[in-house]
Design an enzyme around this catalytic site. Structure first.
Site, PDB file in Angstrom:
ATOM      1  N   GLU A  58       0.827  -1.206   0.000  1.00 46.35           N
ATOM      2  CA  GLU A  58       0.000   0.000   0.000  1.00 46.35           C
ATOM      3  C   GLU A  58       0.865   1.261   0.000  1.00 46.35           C
ATOM      4  OE1 GLU A  58      -2.262  -3.204   2.327  1.00 46.35           O
ATOM      5  OE2 GLU A  58      -0.184  -2.559   2.061  1.00 46.35           O
ATOM      6  N   CYS A  86      -2.520  -3.143   7.122  1.00 41.96           N
ATOM      7  CA  CYS A  86      -2.016  -3.159   8.492  1.00 41.96           C
ATOM      8  C   CYS A  86      -2.139  -1.743   9.061  1.00 41.96           C
ATOM      9  CB  CYS A  86      -0.567  -3.637   8.507  1.00 41.96           C
ATOM     10  SG  CYS A  86       0.624  -2.402   7.917  1.00 41.96           S
ATOM     11  N   CYS A  89       0.049   0.889   7.217  1.00 42.50           N
ATOM     12  CA  CYS A  89      -0.482   1.249   5.905  1.00 42.50           C
ATOM     13  C   CYS A  89      -1.760   2.069   6.040  1.00 42.50           C
ATOM     14  CB  CYS A  89      -0.721  -0.001   5.074  1.00 42.50           C
ATOM     15  SG  CYS A  89       0.821  -0.810   4.610  1.00 42.50           S
TER      16      CYS A  89
END
Length: 158
Positions: A58, A86, A89
């Site tokens: 990302e 996550c 990100c």
């Protein structure tokens, strides 16, 4: 946006995850940033290959999109990720002002494949605030990259 376009962008994110993780040095994650119906940024996990703990799919896709569009403000974009982002990100997505994120596999799928951010998730659970809408986009091959990663004898664990 028509459903087939969502499917096409998600398919590309999953393709990036599957293709690049086959060598065992790139994690099984892919992402694309879309602006006006066109991909302007792509990324795949390169943490081990580049020895950069921030080289998540990302983040790399966001960096490329910002360069392509000439701005840090990606509020007119949508991000498609092969897996639920996550916390790191998600923070980058927030700072880039991306309003909508579609993901295929869940953080539970990632955890089952050895990518466990539950400690960070738990820490952040009490946080309040607004942020991008995270929308699961169920697709048949959502977990393929993660499953292949688990069985990849060439993989270099994190």
């Amino acid at each position: 946006m028509p459903e087939r376009e969502h499917a096409s962008f998600m398919a590309r994110a999953i393709e990036l995850a599957i293709t690049h993780s086959a060598d065992g040095t790139h994690g099984p994650f892919g992402a694309v940033v879309v602006h006006d119906g066109k991909i302007v940024g792509e990324g795949f996990n390169s943490v081990v290959a580049t020895r950069d703990p921030t080289a998540h799919a990302e983040i790399l896709a966001i960096r490329q999109a910002a360069q392509q569009l000439g701005t840090h403000d990606l509020s007119s974009c949508v991000l498609y990720a092969s897996c639920e982002p996550c916390p790191m990100c998600l923070s980058a997505i927030y700072w880039a002002r991306i309003p909508t994120v579609y993901y295929a596999a869940t953080h539970h799928d990632a955890q089952a494949a050895g990518f466990d951010d539950s400690r960070i998730q738990q820490y952040l659970k009490n946080a309040d605030g607004d942020g991008p809408a995270l929308l699961a986009l169920p697709v048949a091959n959502a977990g393929v990259a993660l499953q292949r990663w688990q069985g990849n004898p060439k993989r270099q664990d994190y």
